[in-house]
Design an enzyme around this catalytic site. Sequence first.
Site, mmCIF file in Angstrom:
data_model
loop_
_atom_site.group_PDB
_atom_site.id
_atom_site.type_symbol
_atom_site.label_atom_id
_atom_site.label_comp_id
_atom_site.label_asym_id
_atom_site.label_seq_id
_atom_site.Cartn_x
_atom_site.Cartn_y
_atom_site.Cartn_z
ATOM 1 N N ARG A 9 -6.242 46.959 -57.754
ATOM 2 C CA ARG A 9 -6.406 47.800 -56.568
ATOM 3 C C ARG A 9 -7.600 47.394 -55.717
ATOM 4 O O ARG A 9 -7.629 47.597 -54.502
ATOM 5 C CB ARG A 9 -6.552 49.268 -57.010
ATOM 6 C CG ARG A 9 -6.361 50.252 -55.866
ATOM 7 C CD ARG A 9 -6.521 51.677 -56.348
ATOM 8 N NE ARG A 9 -7.844 51.908 -56.876
ATOM 9 C CZ ARG A 9 -8.108 52.529 -58.017
ATOM 10 N NH1 ARG A 9 -7.146 52.989 -58.774
ATOM 11 N NH2 ARG A 9 -9.347 52.685 -58.423
ATOM 12 N N ASP A 34 -7.931 49.495 -31.413
ATOM 13 C CA ASP A 34 -6.710 48.902 -31.954
ATOM 14 C C ASP A 34 -6.476 47.614 -31.166
ATOM 15 O O ASP A 34 -6.170 47.641 -29.980
ATOM 16 C CB ASP A 34 -5.535 49.882 -31.792
ATOM 17 C CG ASP A 34 -4.248 49.369 -32.446
ATOM 18 O OD1 ASP A 34 -4.054 48.137 -32.502
ATOM 19 O OD2 ASP A 34 -3.430 50.209 -32.875
ATOM 20 N N TYR A 58 -1.018 54.134 -29.666
ATOM 21 C CA TYR A 58 0.224 53.963 -30.446
ATOM 22 C C TYR A 58 0.736 55.338 -30.893
ATOM 23 O O TYR A 58 -0.019 56.128 -31.475
ATOM 24 C CB TYR A 58 -0.126 53.072 -31.642
ATOM 25 C CG TYR A 58 0.958 52.887 -32.653
ATOM 26 C CD1 TYR A 58 2.135 52.215 -32.332
ATOM 27 C CD2 TYR A 58 0.811 53.365 -33.952
ATOM 28 C CE1 TYR A 58 3.121 52.030 -33.282
ATOM 29 C CE2 TYR A 58 1.793 53.175 -34.909
ATOM 30 C CZ TYR A 58 2.954 52.517 -34.561
ATOM 31 O OH TYR A 58 3.919 52.338 -35.506
ATOM 32 N N LYS A 89 2.348 42.903 -37.213
ATOM 33 C CA LYS A 89 2.841 42.303 -35.965
ATOM 34 C C LYS A 89 2.545 40.800 -35.935
ATOM 35 O O LYS A 89 3.171 40.051 -36.639
ATOM 36 C CB LYS A 89 2.224 43.049 -34.773
ATOM 37 C CG LYS A 89 2.353 44.581 -34.864
ATOM 38 C CD LYS A 89 3.775 45.066 -34.654
ATOM 39 C CE LYS A 89 4.016 46.533 -35.017
ATOM 40 N NZ LYS A 89 3.192 47.512 -34.343
HETATM 41 C C1 PLP Z 1 2.944 48.871 -34.825
HETATM 42 C C2 PLP Z 1 1.609 49.298 -34.407
HETATM 43 C C3 PLP Z 1 0.774 49.988 -35.284
HETATM 44 C C4 PLP Z 1 1.231 50.406 -36.651
HETATM 45 O O1 PLP Z 1 1.471 49.334 -37.502
HETATM 46 P P1 PLP Z 1 2.451 49.482 -38.758
HETATM 47 O O2 PLP Z 1 2.133 48.295 -39.585
HETATM 48 O O3 PLP Z 1 3.836 49.491 -38.188
HETATM 49 O O4 PLP Z 1 2.114 50.768 -39.437
HETATM 50 C C5 PLP Z 1 -0.499 50.292 -34.869
HETATM 51 N N1 PLP Z 1 -0.930 49.977 -33.639
HETATM 52 C C6 PLP Z 1 -0.151 49.336 -32.761
HETATM 53 C C7 PLP Z 1 -0.685 49.014 -31.415
HETATM 54 C C8 PLP Z 1 1.145 48.975 -33.101
HETATM 55 O O5 PLP Z 1 1.917 48.361 -32.216
#
Ligand code: PLP
Length: 402
Positions: A66, A191, A119, A216
Amino acid sequence: MSRKRVRTPPPGHWATDTRVAHLGSGASDFGTMNPPVYRASTVAFESMAEYDRAYVERFGDLIYGRVGTPTSWAFEDAVAGLEGGAAAFLLPSGLAAISAALLSQLRSGDHLLMVDTVYGPGRAFCSNVLTRYGIETEFYDPLIGAGIERLIRPNTRVVYCESPGSQTFEMQDVRAIADAAHRKGALVMLDNTWATPIGFRGFDHGVDIVVHAATKYLVGHSDAMLGIVVTNEASRGSVRAWVDANGLCAGADEAWLGLRGLRTLSVRLARHQENALAVARWFESRPEVARVLHPGLPSHPGHALWQRDFRLASGLFSIVLHPFGKAAVESFVDSLELFAIGASWGGYESLVMPFAPTKIRSATRWKDPGPCVRFHVGLEDPADLIRDLERGFARLHETEGR
Ligand SMILES: *Cc1c(COP(=O)(O)O)cnc(C)c1O
């Protein structure tokens, strides 16, 4: 069993592409270029003395699955190095990175300034979870810039940015917001999923904690869920303590996929940018399209900020259509052969998704009457993508005319 340190280049010494290729590598005892996938729960020790030493050093030595393995550490070190942060923490998803970053800093009675174009599930997290712990969220206009200072209260602990904004791509003046927040003693989170550390380096613009949906572009192949929180020196301990206390960790295979994806990040992004700009410019020439929401286009209201702060754009942008009926827009989307209909983005493939901005904002008002469609432009030949979209618009007119 000591952790093999990564061959980290001196900060600023190597160019970004070189760092993408080398950061976090060299973690194999066997001499392979990439670390193996360490699938681990128990880690065995030769003696109690060795165990005690590992326990004291905790995150320095591998003691339990972990807490991480050389596979996850390699990816964390690489992303921390690219962002210019002090440390990075791997989490099971991007949303988990958002929640961990926020909860590691906020406590009952605090006030959070959250960008209105965050988001969507991040917005829901504030409304559904933070409220239960007595943390107040106030949404603010993404274009506020230095004006954020007026909204900062004595109990404002965090100002959260996402630039460009989810779905609608408003550009934020992160530097102006960070300066104002710091004058008033608040932390700044960002973010940075859209730009990745290659397109924008949050710490260079005053950000304290950067979060990424590594799902992403970092993973880049639509085959793993991963999040990462990158901290500066001051917030490193509090984020680590939160992640540790909550038992948060990511799977070894996912960490390995993240590291695998990262190696080609800069070449992929360069192509995503080129292809997306070609498609976005084509949309600008189309009579069906009212606005193209892509910060890399000179027509975008945030273009000057993008030029000032960003090294590149990625493959994700939206268009606002002139008013057409729901059936027409759906037949446009359904008819596309090269654009899959699906959530998420950042893989090699093109995607399409209609959306309604009015539903996902409260501090600002969305005024365009037409339907909105988001595109992720993948690594296909843009001429093929444009031909596909051209056929799609023909279908849109057919359906609208019925
Ligand atoms: C998709 C996304 C997230 C969340 O990511 P996940 O891995 O799908 O939980 C957070 N911020 C942005 C800008 C995103 O496009």
